[in-house]
Design an enzyme around this catalytic site. Structure first.
Site, mmCIF file in Angstrom:
data_model
loop_
_atom_site.group_PDB
_atom_site.id
_atom_site.type_symbol
_atom_site.label_atom_id
_atom_site.label_comp_id
_atom_site.label_asym_id
_atom_site.label_seq_id
_atom_site.Cartn_x
_atom_site.Cartn_y
_atom_site.Cartn_z
ATOM 1 N N ASP A 73 -17.535 6.630 -1.297
ATOM 2 C CA ASP A 73 -16.266 6.655 -0.560
ATOM 3 C C ASP A 73 -16.069 8.089 -0.062
ATOM 4 O O ASP A 73 -16.796 9.006 -0.480
ATOM 5 C CB ASP A 73 -15.130 6.218 -1.514
ATOM 6 C CG ASP A 73 -13.796 6.004 -0.805
ATOM 7 O OD1 ASP A 73 -13.770 5.980 0.444
ATOM 8 O OD2 ASP A 73 -12.772 5.882 -1.508
ATOM 9 N N CYS B 192 -16.306 1.040 1.180
ATOM 10 C CA CYS B 192 -15.086 0.291 1.511
ATOM 11 C C CYS B 192 -14.683 0.494 2.958
ATOM 12 O O CYS B 192 -13.990 -0.331 3.532
ATOM 13 C CB CYS B 192 -13.962 0.693 0.572
ATOM 14 S SG CYS B 192 -13.514 2.443 0.648
ATOM 15 N N ARG C 233 -13.022 -9.181 2.664
ATOM 16 C CA ARG C 233 -11.639 -8.895 2.274
ATOM 17 C C ARG C 233 -10.775 -10.128 2.557
ATOM 18 O O ARG C 233 -9.926 -10.503 1.758
ATOM 19 C CB ARG C 233 -11.081 -7.688 3.056
ATOM 20 C CG ARG C 233 -11.747 -6.354 2.774
ATOM 21 C CD ARG C 233 -11.503 -5.869 1.363
ATOM 22 N NE ARG C 233 -10.092 -5.736 1.046
ATOM 23 C CZ ARG C 233 -9.341 -4.663 1.341
ATOM 24 N NH1 ARG C 233 -9.885 -3.628 1.955
ATOM 25 N NH2 ARG C 233 -8.070 -4.614 1.008
ATOM 26 N N HIS D 286 -7.583 0.499 -6.097
ATOM 27 C CA HIS D 286 -7.738 -0.350 -4.912
ATOM 28 C C HIS D 286 -8.396 -1.661 -5.368
ATOM 29 O O HIS D 286 -9.525 -1.980 -4.988
ATOM 30 C CB HIS D 286 -8.601 0.378 -3.878
ATOM 31 C CG HIS D 286 -8.502 -0.181 -2.494
ATOM 32 N ND1 HIS D 286 -7.654 -1.218 -2.165
ATOM 33 C CD2 HIS D 286 -9.161 0.139 -1.336
ATOM 34 C CE1 HIS D 286 -7.786 -1.500 -0.869
ATOM 35 N NE2 HIS D 286 -8.689 -0.699 -0.347
ATOM 36 N N ARG E 75 0.879 -1.183 0.000
ATOM 37 C CA ARG E 75 0.000 0.000 0.000
ATOM 38 C C ARG E 75 0.905 1.219 0.000
ATOM 39 O O ARG E 75 1.724 1.401 0.895
ATOM 40 C CB ARG E 75 -0.904 0.001 1.241
ATOM 41 C CG ARG E 75 -1.627 1.323 1.422
ATOM 42 C CD ARG E 75 -2.707 1.290 2.476
ATOM 43 N NE ARG E 75 -3.858 0.526 2.035
ATOM 44 C CZ ARG E 75 -5.070 0.611 2.605
ATOM 45 N NH1 ARG E 75 -5.252 1.413 3.650
ATOM 46 N NH2 ARG E 75 -6.070 -0.110 2.157
ATOM 47 N N GLN F 285 -10.057 -4.297 -2.963
ATOM 48 C CA GLN F 285 -11.350 -3.891 -2.408
ATOM 49 C C GLN F 285 -12.468 -4.157 -3.418
ATOM 50 O O GLN F 285 -13.540 -4.656 -3.070
ATOM 51 C CB GLN F 285 -11.314 -2.403 -2.043
ATOM 52 C CG GLN F 285 -12.607 -1.894 -1.450
ATOM 53 C CD GLN F 285 -12.874 -2.407 -0.039
ATOM 54 O OE1 GLN F 285 -12.017 -2.301 0.814
ATOM 55 N NE2 GLN F 285 -14.051 -2.965 0.185
HETATM 56 N N1 NVA Z 1 -10.217 6.334 -1.274
HETATM 57 C C1 NVA Z 1 -9.813 5.974 0.062
HETATM 58 C C2 NVA Z 1 -9.987 4.499 0.266
HETATM 59 C C3 NVA Z 1 -9.617 4.009 1.636
HETATM 60 C C4 NVA Z 1 -9.766 2.537 1.787
HETATM 61 C C5 NVA Z 1 -8.368 6.377 0.285
HETATM 62 O O1 NVA Z 1 -7.541 6.187 -0.611
HETATM 63 O O2 NVA Z 1 -8.061 6.938 1.346
HETATM 64 N N1 CP Z 2 -11.152 -0.467 2.905
HETATM 65 C C1 CP Z 2 -9.855 -0.442 3.277
HETATM 66 O O1 CP Z 2 -8.946 -0.646 2.473
HETATM 67 O O2 CP Z 2 -9.691 -0.210 4.599
HETATM 68 P P1 CP Z 2 -8.303 0.065 5.329
HETATM 69 O O3 CP Z 2 -7.822 1.417 4.879
HETATM 70 O O4 CP Z 2 -8.656 0.039 6.784
HETATM 71 O O5 CP Z 2 -7.337 -1.003 4.961
#
Ligand code: NVA
Ligand code: CP
Length: 324
Positions: A239, A280, A308, A146, A119, A149
């Protein structure tokens, strides 16, 4: 013993290394295969059969340069349940952050572990890990996508609408054209389900990625009005307005999204009567979605979170073939 005998061919990789950096890295048949295995692993776990030692003896590196709860825990538990070992690293613990070339890190990690779950911010880091390494790279979220997800969310939708072909499950995306939206679009291109996204001006998803998906699936549409996207949808998705790394844009984003790009009961009423609500998580109740919708019977947010684990176990089983 000569060198030739030191590594018997049965231990050498026979197949091409597969990655899951973008949703389009899998074909439709492969996604359906992963879903089948995810469902089987989920059912086995529900019977108390937690351990399925597909990764026995192998390790997986998990690099997290952004915060995470669901992704981190589901991957770590999933690797454990597949009989493997997770090596969890955050950016400031590695030599990455001190400027070690990624071409070196990729080759070093490939000597120790069987896959990298990462990540981070830039998608190009994943491409470089894949280019220089010799093991699968799994995108655990970047600024651009992502895919894990979305894989899970589609798996969840298929559970909620059993027996329905994917092509009938009409998806709506309300809000930012962000990493989640990009992966939804790619998934619609691969799998052929109808998807309408409603995004504010200036916050649209990646143009080229959208055009590629639309060429494969003309039922991928981008509109402005959330009601148009939600109309008749079987699943309404949203989101946060500001993703990780965009905290500084919070005020200006609020102006673009507030009051319009919010999933409330009135918007859910536009959707099909059997529609589910998906997010998510983490959510900001009262911003992109009301508390009422989050807690409504239509909301499947915690099933998504649980899935997940199951979907990523299915994915890892596919990407890391069992050593013969
Ligand atoms: N769009 C959000 C998703 C978090 C799981 C982010 O990138 O922060
Ligand atoms: N939905 C998701 O990826 O959650 P986290 O940021 O907690 O991993």
């Amino acid at each position: 013993m000569g060198l030739a005998n030191a590594c018997p061919s049965k231990y050498q990789r026979k197949t091409m290394v597969r990655h899951f950096i973008k949703f389009t890295d899998l074909s439709r048949d492969e996604v359906l295969h992963v879903f089948e295995r995810s469902a089987a692993l989920k059912a086995a776990r529900a019977r108390g059969e937690y351990i399925h030692p597909h990764l026995a003896g192998r390790s997986v590196a998990m690099l997290f340069n952004k915060n995470s709860t669901r992704t981190r825990v589901s991957f770590e538990c999933g690797i454990h349940e597949l009989g493997g070992h997770a090596v969890v690293l955050s950016e400031n613990q590695t030599q990455f952050s001190r400027g070690e070339p990624i071409s070196h890190s990729a080759r070093v990690l490939s000597r120790f572990v069987s896959a990298i779950v990462i990540r981070t911010y830039a998608q190009s880091q994943l491409d470089d890990l894949a280019r220089f390494g010799s093991i699968p790279v799994i995108n655990a979220l970047t600024d651009e996508g992502h895919p894990c997800q979305i894989l899970t969310d589609i798996f969840t939708a298929t559970e909620k609408f059993p027996g329905q072909p994917l092509e009938k499950i009409k998806m709506a995306w309300i809000g930012d054209g962000n990493n989640m939206a990009n992966s939804w679009i790619e998934a619609a291109g691969v799998l052929g389900f109808p998807l309408t996204l409603a995004c504010p001006e200036g916050y649209e998803p990646d143009k080229a990625l959208l055009a590629r998906a639309q060429a494969a699936n003309p039922a991928v549409k981008l509109v402005r009005d959330p009601r148009e996207a939600a109309k008749g949808a079987w699943a309404v998705n949203t989101d946060v307005w500001a993703s990780m790394g965009q905290e500084g844009e919070k005020g200006e984003r609020e102006k673009a999204f507030k009051g319009v790009y919010i999933v409330d009961s009135a918007l859910m009423a536009q959707a099909d009567p059997k529609a589910i609500f998906m997010h998510c998580l983490p959510a900001h109740p009262g911003e992109e979605v009301t508390e009422e919708v989050l807690e409504s019977p239509a909301s499947v947010i915690f099933d998504e979170a649980e899935n997940r684990l199951h979907a990523q176990k299915g994915l890892m089983e596919f990407l890391l073939p069992k050593i013969a």
